[in-house]
Structure formats: C-alpha cells, structure tokens
Design a protein around this motif. Structure first.
Motif, mmCIF file in Angstrom:
data_model
loop_
_atom_site.group_PDB
_atom_site.id
_atom_site.type_symbol
_atom_site.label_atom_id
_atom_site.label_comp_id
_atom_site.label_asym_id
_atom_site.label_seq_id
_atom_site.Cartn_x
_atom_site.Cartn_y
_atom_site.Cartn_z
ATOM 1 N N LYS A 112 -30.662 -0.968 27.905
ATOM 2 C CA LYS A 112 -29.846 -1.323 29.071
ATOM 3 C C LYS A 112 -29.699 -0.171 30.061
ATOM 4 C CE LYS A 112 -25.227 -3.215 30.143
ATOM 5 N NZ LYS A 112 -23.937 -3.648 29.536
ATOM 6 N N PHE A 113 -29.568 1.068 29.559
ATOM 7 C CA PHE A 113 -29.166 2.174 30.424
ATOM 8 C C PHE A 113 -30.201 3.282 30.622
ATOM 9 C CE2 PHE A 113 -24.927 0.785 28.661
ATOM 10 C CZ PHE A 113 -24.454 0.243 29.848
ATOM 11 N N GLU B 45 -21.441 -1.885 24.008
ATOM 12 C CA GLU B 45 -21.979 -3.189 24.406
ATOM 13 C C GLU B 45 -21.232 -3.777 25.598
ATOM 14 O OE1 GLU B 45 -22.926 -2.603 20.051
ATOM 15 O OE2 GLU B 45 -21.200 -2.258 21.363
ATOM 16 N N ASP B 46 -20.010 -3.321 25.851
ATOM 17 C CA ASP B 46 -19.194 -3.873 26.934
ATOM 18 C C ASP B 46 -19.143 -2.977 28.165
ATOM 19 O OD1 ASP B 46 -18.562 -5.968 25.173
ATOM 20 O OD2 ASP B 46 -16.853 -4.863 24.357
ATOM 21 N N VAL B 47 -19.869 -1.873 28.129
ATOM 22 C CA VAL B 47 -19.797 -0.885 29.212
ATOM 23 C C VAL B 47 -20.713 -1.269 30.371
ATOM 24 C CG1 VAL B 47 -20.421 1.503 29.819
ATOM 25 C CG2 VAL B 47 -19.084 1.033 27.759
ATOM 26 N N THR B 48 -20.249 -0.987 31.576
ATOM 27 C CA THR B 48 -21.063 -1.086 32.784
ATOM 28 C C THR B 48 -21.085 0.282 33.449
ATOM 29 O OG1 THR B 48 -20.449 -3.406 33.120
ATOM 30 C CG2 THR B 48 -21.349 -2.223 35.019
ATOM 31 N N LEU B 49 -22.268 0.776 33.761
ATOM 32 C CA LEU B 49 -22.410 2.057 34.428
ATOM 33 C C LEU B 49 -22.968 1.863 35.838
ATOM 34 C CD1 LEU B 49 -23.937 4.275 31.563
ATOM 35 C CD2 LEU B 49 -21.540 4.086 32.236
ATOM 36 N N PRO B 50 -22.668 2.782 36.751
ATOM 37 C CA PRO B 50 -23.144 2.631 38.131
ATOM 38 C C PRO B 50 -24.643 2.872 38.288
ATOM 39 C CG PRO B 50 -21.936 4.688 37.874
ATOM 40 C CD PRO B 50 -21.740 3.921 36.606
ATOM 41 N N SER B 51 -25.266 3.515 37.295
ATOM 42 C CA SER B 51 -26.703 3.797 37.398
ATOM 43 C C SER B 51 -27.288 3.999 36.011
ATOM 44 C CB SER B 51 -26.936 5.058 38.250
ATOM 45 O OG SER B 51 -26.417 6.199 37.584
ATOM 46 N N LYS B 52 -28.610 4.057 35.960
ATOM 47 C CA LYS B 52 -29.291 4.386 34.713
ATOM 48 C C LYS B 52 -29.044 5.862 34.388
ATOM 49 C CE LYS B 52 -31.885 0.524 34.090
ATOM 50 N NZ LYS B 52 -32.098 -0.225 32.836
ATOM 51 N N TYR C 111 -21.157 10.531 30.637
ATOM 52 C CA TYR C 111 -20.307 9.408 30.259
ATOM 53 C C TYR C 111 -20.133 9.443 28.739
ATOM 54 C CZ TYR C 111 -21.401 7.569 34.907
ATOM 55 O OH TYR C 111 -21.553 7.417 36.269
ATOM 56 N N SER D 116 -14.279 2.072 25.203
ATOM 57 C CA SER D 116 -14.914 0.754 25.131
ATOM 58 C C SER D 116 -16.017 0.767 24.087
ATOM 59 C CB SER D 116 -15.513 0.384 26.501
ATOM 60 O OG SER D 116 -16.278 -0.805 26.414
#
Length: 343
Positions: free
Chosen positions: A134-135, A99-106, A67, A96
């Motif tokens: 977070k990740f 701080e605004d990112v969403t990922l499907p997994s660690k 990513y 992006s």
C-alpha cells in the motif's frame, strides 16, 4: 483476537525486554546509520513503533519525515520520547492499526521489528506486507530486507535427564509428564551451543520486497543432516537471522542462534516425546512444517515428522557413516584425483 494482541503491548515489561536487548538495538541502529546517506531527506514508515526507538534512529540519521504507527496505548509514551529527543517536527506518532492508516504520500523506507519467536510467531508479517503493497515506493527499501529460518537437531537434557535424582528422590514419572507436555507446543529457551548435534539447515528464506501472503500460509522443509558429535537426539531447535541493507559495507545481520549474542527471542525448541541415541556421523532425517492457523493469522502450527534416513536421498558428498555414502565418497575422491593427475 487482534484486540488481545494489541493490548498485550500495553505491558511495559514487554517493551523493557526489547529495549534492553542490545543485539537487537545495535543491529537496527547500525543498519540505519550505515544507510545514512540514503535515509537523509527520505520518508520513513515505522510499523509497530512501540516506544519509538527505531523512529528516533531514523530521525537522527536525517530522515525528512517519520511516521511511527502504534496501535497500543504505548503510543503515548512514544510521543513523549519523540519530544524528549526533540524530533516533534520530524516524527509523527499515529495511534492506529497499520491496516487503517492513510498517509499523504508513499514512503521511501519501511522499518519494523516484526519478528516473533521462530520468526513467524505473532503473525505481524502479514501487516508488514499489506503496508508494503500500500505505501512503499517501487524503489523503496525494507528494514530488514530478508530473513532466514534455521533448524538443527539438539539434545535438551533439562527435559530428559535431570529427573532421576531430585534431592535423593527419583522423579522420572513426573519428568515423563513434563516431557510429554513440552512436546505438545514449542518451548522458548536459550540453548547452549554444545547442545546442537549438527550443522543447521535452512527451513525457509524470505525476501521482504517479494514474499506474498500466499507463500506464508505453508512452509515446509525436508532435511537430512549428519551428526557432528555423539549424543542424545531429543528435539529440533529453531532460530532466525535478519539481513539489513547497507550502502557502504557488508550487509548487517541480526542473528538469534545459540552461538550468537543472547536476544529476547532466545531459541525455539520442538521437544520430541522420546530420545534417540546417535553417534557422530549418524544421519538424521526429518520434515518440518509451519502452517498458518485457521483460527488466527497470528499463529502457526509447527509439526515435525521423523523420516527414515535409509529412504531419503542423501546429498552427493554426504558425510554420514552409511556404507553407500562411504562408497560414493571414495569413488568421487578417486575420480577427482584421477582428473587432477591427468591435468
């Protein structure tokens, strides 16, 4: 302020400067490929991926998914570079703020070229640590894994000595103004190794897996160094090194010091308002403070305080020319010789 910072990375010349920095690129590439066995089949997060070169390195090394997060408009070029290198099925460029990112997994690995001048300028490290918390998986790895900031007193003749004769005209008055202006904020410049007056000291060392946001707000170091040459003490020079993990060899180190291959970071100079003549063996004492700005988390205020070397405790084997240190060295040497004779 954050939008201005992001927009600054729309400038192609900024990325050109980084892409032509061979020392930077080779350190990251070597770190990735030395860890090829670890990276294969893993998930990688590239923060502030820019043109995507680090993402491509990781894909070349066998990452299952990369990513690449880039907030600026340069992300469009990164997407094309991913296609150019035929890694569309592995690398996903996300336009992006991290701080605004969403990922499907660690993720297994976080890689980023977050370092600024004197390591902390730009304040991108705050975003890296937020993403880490977070990740990153508990057993995950950071590239780089640690960083060290160094300091040493220097002579900077370009600010002090070249103004007495400008094509036959004395311009010392102008030179004085230039020097005063330079002493108000750090100067970025490439320093010749022979300008360094002493061995460097560590200002701070950070472990990217453990460092906290709170610890980054204020970093201070008090140094007493001994001049290894005579000269004019005119400033403090700062540079940094980063260490990358390695599965098979010694850790890979990217260093930006005066004796290392040139990088786009160069060195950071804190110019003193006045100069001091020093002799070989002279002690120099100072305190260096890096404090996060209250106006912007992307900036630090640097402050140097000159200290009296007579009032600072010297190390046990201090090599300076002060009488007390000469006497202590002689006593310690005699003690060691007596012990060796008894043995």
């Amino acid at each position: 302020m954050d939008s201005n910072y992001i927009e600054s990375y729309n400038d192609l010349q900024v990325h050109q400067l980084m892409l032509l920095d061979s020392a930077r690129n080779q350190a990251y590439r070597q770190a990735v490929f030395d860890n090829k066995d670890f990276i294969q089949g893993k998930i990688v997060l590239d923060i502030g991926c820019g043109t995507g070169i680090l993402s491509v390195f990781c894909a070349q090394a066998g990452a299952a998914k990369v990513y690449g997060v880039e907030a600026s408009g340069i992300n469009e070029i990164a997407k094309n570079i991913v296609k150019e290198n035929k890694f569309e099925n592995i690398i996903e460029i996300i336009n992006s703020r991290i701080e605004d990112v969403t990922l499907p997994s660690k993720v297994d690995i976080i890689i980023s070229e977050w370092m600024g001048f004197y390591l902390f300028h730009e304040g991108m490290l705050k975003s890296i640590l937020e993403a880490r918390d977070k990740f990153l998986k508990p057993e995950g790895v950071m590239f780089p894994e640690s960083a060290t900031l160094f300091a040493a007193p220097i002579s900077v003749p370009s600010y002090f000595e070249k103004w007495s004769d400008i094509d036959g005209v004395s311009m010392n008055t102008f030179g004085e103004k230039i020097r005063i202006e330079a002493s108000k904020k750090p100067v970025i410049s490439a320093i010749e190794p022979d300008c360094i007056l002493s061995d460097p000291e560590i200002v701070t060392w950070i472990d990217l897996k453990e460092i906290t946001q709170e610890e980054l707000k204020l970093m201070e170091a008090e140094h007493l160094v001994v001049c290894n040459k005579s000269g004019k003490y005119q400033g403090i020079c700062l540079w940094f090194s980063c260490t990358f993990p390695s599965q098979d060899t010694e850790p890979i180190i990217l260093s930006t010091g005066p004796e290392d291959p040139k990088t786009h970071w160069k060195q950071t100079i804190i110019v003193l308002p006045t100069e001091i003549e020093v002799e070989k063996g002279a002690p120099i004492a100072y305190k260096l403070s890096l404090k996060a700005s209250e106006d912007s988390f992307r900036k630090y205020n640097l402050e140097v305080t000159m200290l009296d070397s007579n009032e600072i405790q010297h190390p046990e084997y201090c090599s300076c020319y002060m009488t007390k240190c000469i006497v202590i060295r002689a006593m310690l040497d005699k003690y060691e010789k007596d012990n060796s004779a008894r043995a």
